[in-house]
Design an enzyme around this catalytic site. Structure first.
Site, PDB file in Angstrom:
ATOM      1  N   ARG A 177       0.923  -1.103  -0.012  1.00  0.00           N
ATOM      2  CA  ARG A 177      -0.081   0.115  -0.026  1.00  0.00           C
ATOM      3  C   ARG A 177       1.025   1.210   0.064  1.00  0.00           C
ATOM      4  NH1 ARG A 177      -3.587  -3.737   3.142  1.00  0.00           N
ATOM      5  NH2 ARG A 177      -5.171  -4.138   1.107  1.00  0.00           N
ATOM      6  N   THR A 207       1.653  -5.638   4.117  1.00  0.00           N
ATOM      7  CA  THR A 207       1.457  -4.958   2.925  1.00  0.00           C
ATOM      8  C   THR A 207       1.003  -3.223   3.351  1.00  0.00           C
ATOM      9  OG1 THR A 207      -0.952  -5.620   3.463  1.00  0.00           O
ATOM     10  CG2 THR A 207       0.295  -6.785   1.946  1.00  0.00           C
ATOM     11  N   SER A 239       0.005  -8.561  10.046  1.00  0.00           N
ATOM     12  CA  SER A 239      -1.186  -9.169   9.287  1.00  0.00           C
ATOM     13  C   SER A 239      -0.904 -10.795   8.783  1.00  0.00           C
ATOM     14  CB  SER A 239      -1.483  -8.468   7.895  1.00  0.00           C
ATOM     15  OG  SER A 239      -0.367  -8.421   6.984  1.00  0.00           O
ATOM     16  N   GLY A 247      -1.413 -14.706   9.071  1.00  0.00           N
ATOM     17  CA  GLY A 247      -1.295 -15.714  10.092  1.00  0.00           C
ATOM     18  C   GLY A 247      -2.999 -16.117  10.573  1.00  0.00           C
ATOM     19  N   TRP A 299      -3.562  -4.988  10.312  1.00  0.00           N
ATOM     20  CA  TRP A 299      -2.931  -5.216   8.767  1.00  0.00           C
ATOM     21  C   TRP A 299      -3.144  -3.912   8.030  1.00  0.00           C
ATOM     22  CZ3 TRP A 299      -6.437  -4.751   4.985  1.00  0.00           C
ATOM     23  CH2 TRP A 299      -8.005  -5.137   5.280  1.00  0.00           C
ATOM     24  N   ASP A 346     -17.401 -11.754  10.744  1.00  0.00           N
ATOM     25  CA  ASP A 346     -15.964 -11.293  10.075  1.00  0.00           C
ATOM     26  C   ASP A 346     -15.802  -9.797   9.721  1.00  0.00           C
ATOM     27  OD1 ASP A 346     -13.412 -11.567   9.060  1.00  0.00           O
ATOM     28  OD2 ASP A 346     -14.025 -12.673   7.484  1.00  0.00           O
ATOM     29  N   ASP A 383     -13.980  -7.004  10.411  1.00  0.00           N
ATOM     30  CA  ASP A 383     -12.674  -6.530  10.649  1.00  0.00           C
ATOM     31  C   ASP A 383     -12.799  -4.965  11.124  1.00  0.00           C
ATOM     32  OD1 ASP A 383     -11.029  -8.508  10.117  1.00  0.00           O
ATOM     33  OD2 ASP A 383      -9.878  -7.315   8.692  1.00  0.00           O
ATOM     34  N   ARG A 393     -16.178  -1.626   8.613  1.00  0.00           N
ATOM     35  CA  ARG A 393     -16.587  -2.590   7.710  1.00  0.00           C
ATOM     36  C   ARG A 393     -18.356  -2.995   8.028  1.00  0.00           C
ATOM     37  NH1 ARG A 393     -11.702  -5.610   6.157  1.00  0.00           N
ATOM     38  NH2 ARG A 393     -12.446  -7.618   5.822  1.00  0.00           N
ATOM     39  N   TRP A 450     -12.603  -0.029  -4.644  1.00  0.00           N
ATOM     40  CA  TRP A 450     -11.590  -0.579  -4.111  1.00  0.00           C
ATOM     41  C   TRP A 450     -10.268   0.298  -3.871  1.00  0.00           C
ATOM     42  CZ3 TRP A 450     -13.275  -4.658  -1.401  1.00  0.00           C
ATOM     43  CH2 TRP A 450     -12.415  -5.644  -0.556  1.00  0.00           C
TER      44      TRP A 450
END
Lengths: 301, 579
Positions: free
Chosen positions: B135, B179, B194, B196, B256, B316, B318, B343, B486
């Site tokens: 990024r 990232t 991030s 794992g 992350w 989920d 985040d 999110r 995005w």
């Protein structure tokens, strides 16, 4: 990004989704990485025989199935693969594959597409669940030649745990590999009563370390891993019993190989070699070498 | 650039200085803090430590935008064309830009001539989760910094591209990756972590910019000890307060996406990922501090406050999204606030000095998992929209939840304009079927998992760029986009809002009305973040083009929308020529 979670089902894990989308678009996308300009294609039998070597994917760091010790890759699956190669009359080129989020990811990286970072694919891959539903969800790979039945077992120190009935377990630490089926089973069994007793470890080896050190009083995991640990570690009189659990969790499953769709004839040849090994005792001997019991797959199952 | 001249101009004769000496100086920590106001450069990810992504430049505006022209374009080359989510850094006539597969370039901003390229050598066996993106870089003094897919932080000499130091920030063998662009404050490089998927513990770490040595670390899950100068410092939260058993030891909460910083309060803000294991029924409790924003004191790494957007997450969601400090002008007062488009579909306004909840309203038209965010700042759940527990002989109940786990907004950063007092949020309208999957396998063994599939909820769009008024919590305007958005957003004093689309366009919108006033086809999907700066009296604009990231990894209806987009890897630079 990331991505940080367990989830299964090939269409649904983030990495698995990568596989699906790229499978659809493989004709257009650059399916290559920095390490190999063109992934080595998985080959049919004739090509393997002509080349004189067969590339076999095994999991990295996964004792006693496959792991590296003093620079040498060894283990149950490695020995079986070498024996298969010998039967085919070729050299075994053992390739350690880093496990992905699910086996669907491993199939993509191992046999049908290769990881987008490069490294190519194997001619066949070991330790792939042989399951019809799972196969349907992974049409790019062929699941074949089941060579043993794996099952979850419960291992306890009888001085601290006097029963193998999960619902009746005392309040003692129970060691499991994180996110495994035994983990879910123990955490949710008996209405969640055992939840705070369950100790999570990153690998089965670490969970077994905890049992041997006394940090845990019992452990649950795959039979082959637990039997191999019993053979390799000091005798403590631990008691091993099968682990039963309610559906949808399953206590046993069959393990075979996977090949690329284009390599079915190789799968047949590997299957013949494995069947011969099962029949003449070589298979059981390989498991026994690591202290484990080879459990055949019942014919009428 | 201006800083180099002030730094040396006073003491020495300009004539005596070589260009190299000026280059070697590089920006100071102080320069980074003032980045938002200085128009000759872009020194930080977010165009300022607060990451408002606002530029005071106004030469390019509603009236002149149609006259901007491409100056040059630069290909990232090779076969490595995937997913370019980077934001360029501009300093002293040089663009520092990162690309897929952990690469970085220094490019002459005037000519597009490459000065150097750094290719990070990636080891065998790495398993980055969601494409091979990066990024962006950070810059301080004579070094540029970026994080790599094998979870390392690399410092390069900004003039030569040679490695100065290279430190491990996570174990790639355990699935860690990196990232995000590093945050640089007071000579410290501050990063999240991030990857794992099993057993990860989110953490924020600060390293000395000169040596790369760890200064402090701050785990994001309660019960874990932080460190400062090699010694234990303070515990995050209270052990076992909101987690059962030992689950806090592998609770998730990865950071992350990196962080933002507020020089006024001296706090760094990092969002945290969702909790593990995935099945929420196995971890009763709030599971602090997953799906949260954590405010960290940058000198010690201590937690100043934390605010959890999705307690006991089961979808989920985040909470990694950027928290942008801004001054909320409401009821005649100026409140030191911060905003986050989560999110989970709600747009939160929080007091950034203490983490107190101010308000939260939907920035997407449909949310199923919660009725609202109550006055206490906690969601009022719709209990029947939580995926069922996989107990007994039934698989868990399947539910259709909106937003999808990809979020009302994902990683792509929003922008805030102090001119309009609006936030510009790149959002997505989609839902997911979500259930517990009885048959899945990991590493050759049977296990349980969750299944989900992303679905569209409207016929005409998934993406929507929305202007949110933080005072009222209302959407002021929206611009729909067929494919999911995005890419990052930027806004300027010129009254414009810029963002890219997967369809390949860099677009400009009127900041007040949302009217689309300009677009340019870059040839591949745009998932990077635009920047603007002034050079030789002209206003420039740069954007990275190159389709990839998480969206094309998706199947089903979403994949259909994006399947014909070609990959790429190109830095485009535009300017408004002098009249």
């Amino acid at each position: 990004m990331t991505r940080t979670h367990q989830r299964g089902g090939r269409r649904f894990s983030r990495r698995a989704l990568l596989g699906l989308a790229t499978a659809v678009a493989v004709g257009r996308l650059f399916a290559v990485g920095p390490l190999a300009v063109t992934p080595a294609a998985a080959r049919p039998l004739d090509d393997v025989l002509a080349a004189g070597s067969v590339r076999v994917a095994v999991y990295r760091d996964f004792p006693p199935y496959s792991w590296k010790e003093d620079g040498v890759v060894k283990g149950v699956d490695v020995d079986i693969a070498r024996e298969v190669a010998k039967t085919l009359g070729v050299k075994a080129d053992i390739w350690e594959l880093t496990a992905g989020e699910t086996v669907s990811d491993d199939l993509r990286n191992g046999v049908w597409k290769g990881h987008y970072l490069g490294g190519g694919v194997a001619d066949f891959m070991m330790r792939v669940p042989y399951d019809r539903t799972f196969g349907v969800l992974n049409p790019e790979a062929v699941l074949a030649a089941p060579y043993h039945r794996e099952r979850f077992v419960f291992l306890r120190d009888p001085e601290r745990v006097d029963t193998s009935v999960i619902d009746d377990l005392p309040d003692v630490p129970l060691a499991v590999e994180i996110d495994s089926v035994p983990d879910f089973h123990l955490v949710s069994a008996a209405g969640g009563r055992l939840r705070s007793n369950v100790k999570h470890y990153m690998t089965m080896t670490l969970a077994l370390d905890a049992l041997w050190s006394g940090e845990a009083a019992a452990a649950a995991g795959p039979r082959t891993q637990i039997e191999a640990a019993l053979a390799a570690r000091p005798q403590r009189g631990f008691v091993m019993t099968p682990l039963t659990m309610p559906p949808p969790m399953r206590a046993s499953w069959d393990v075979g190989i996977a090949v690329n769709e284009a390599s079915r004839d190789l799968a047949y040849a590997v299957g013949d070699a494995l069947a011969a090994m099962a029949a003449d005792g070589r298979m059981a001997a390989i498991f026994a070498k690591y202290g484990a019991t080879w459990e055949p797959i019942p014919i009428d199952d | 650039m201006k800083r180099s001249i002030t730094a040396i101009g006073l003491a020495t004769s300009l004539v005596a200085l070589t260009a190299t000496a000026v280059l070697a100086a590089g920006p100071t920590s102080d320069d980074l803090m003032k980045d938002a106001a200085t128009t000759g450069d872009v020194l930080t990810y977010g165009m300022g430590p607060q990451a408002q992504r606002y530029s005071p430049l106004d030469k390019i505006n509603r009236n002149t935008i149609k006259k901007i022209t491409p100056v040059w374009a630069f290909s990232f080359g090779g076969e490595k064309q995937r997913g370019q989510e980077s934001q360029p850094i501009i300093h002293d006539g040089v663009i520092y830009v990162t690309g897929s597969y952990s690469r970085m370039w220094a490019i002459d901003a005037r000519t597009g001539q490459e000065k150097w390229q750094y290719d990070h050598r990636l080891p065998d066996g790495i398993m980055p989760c969601c494409d091979v993106i990066n990024r962006g870089a950070g810059i301080l003094k004579d070094k540029v910094y970026f994080a790599t897919l094998d979870a390392r932080l690399v410092a390069l000499n900004k003039d030569t591209g040679k490695v100065v130091w290279n430190k491990k920030i996570g174990e790639y063998k355990d699935g860690y990756s990196a990232t995000a662009a590093p945050l640089i404050v007071d000579g410290k490089i501050i990063t999240g972590n991030s990857g794992g998927e099993f057993g990860v513990i989110g953490a924020v770490e600060a390293r000395d910019a000169e040596t790369g040595e760890l200064v402090w670390s701050r785990p994001t899950i309660e019960g874990h000890m932080g460190t400062l100068n090699g010694k234990e410092s303070t515990m995050t939260g209270t052990k076992n307060a909101s987690w059962p058993g030992d689950m806090w030891q592998m609770g998730g909460g990865a950071t992350w996406l990196g962080g933002t910083y507020d020089p006024e309060t001296k706090l760094a803000f990092f969002g945290t990922g969702n909790p593990a294991p995935w099945n929420s029924h196995l971890r009763p409790g709030d599971n602090l501090y997953t799906s949260s924003t954590i405010a960290i004191k940058v000198d010690t790494g201590d937690v100043a406050w934390a605010y959890q957007t999705t307690p006991h997450d089961g979808w989920d969601f985040d909470g990694v999204n950027e928290f942008i400090p801004f001054d909320l002008k409401k009821d005649g007062k100026v409140i030191k606030a911060g905003a986050k488009a989560d999110r989970n579909g709600f747009f939160y306004v929080i007091d950034r000095t203490n983490g107190k909840f101010i308000q939260a309203t939907p920035f997407v038209p449909k949310i199923t998992w919660a009725k609202e965010i109550g006055k206490d700042g906690r969601p009022v759940y719709n209990d029947d929209n939580r995926p069922g527990a996989p107990q007994g002989d039934q698989k868990g109940k399947s539910v259709f939840a909106v937003p999808s786990f990809l979020g009302g907004k994902n990683w792509m950063p929003m922008a805030y304009s102090p001119d309009t007092d609006l936030f510009y949020v790149p959002s997505n309208d989609w839902g997911m079927e979500i259930w517990n999957e009885p048959i899945t396998y990991k590493k050759g063994a049977a296990y349980l998992g969750a299944g989900f599939t992303i679905k569209t909820i409207f016929d005409d769009h998934i993406g929507a760029l929305r202007a949110m008024d933080p005072k009222t919590g209302k959407v002021v305007w929206e611009q729909k986009n067929a494919a999911p958005l995005w890419g990052g957003v930027m806004t300027t004093k010129g009254g414009l809002v810029f963002t890219g689309t997967p369809e390949g366009f860099l677009k400009a919108f009127d900041a007040k009305t949302g009217e689309e006033v300009w677009k340019f086809n870059t040839g591949s999907g745009v998932v990077g973040s635009p920047v603007t700066w002034e050079m030789d009296g002209e206003q420039y604009l740069a954007i990275v083009s190159g389709w990839g990231g998480a969206v094309p990894l998706w199947g089903g209806e979403v994949a259909k929308l994006v399947k014909d987009i070609n990959q790429g890897g190109m830095l485009w630079v535009f300017k408004l020529p002098k009249a």
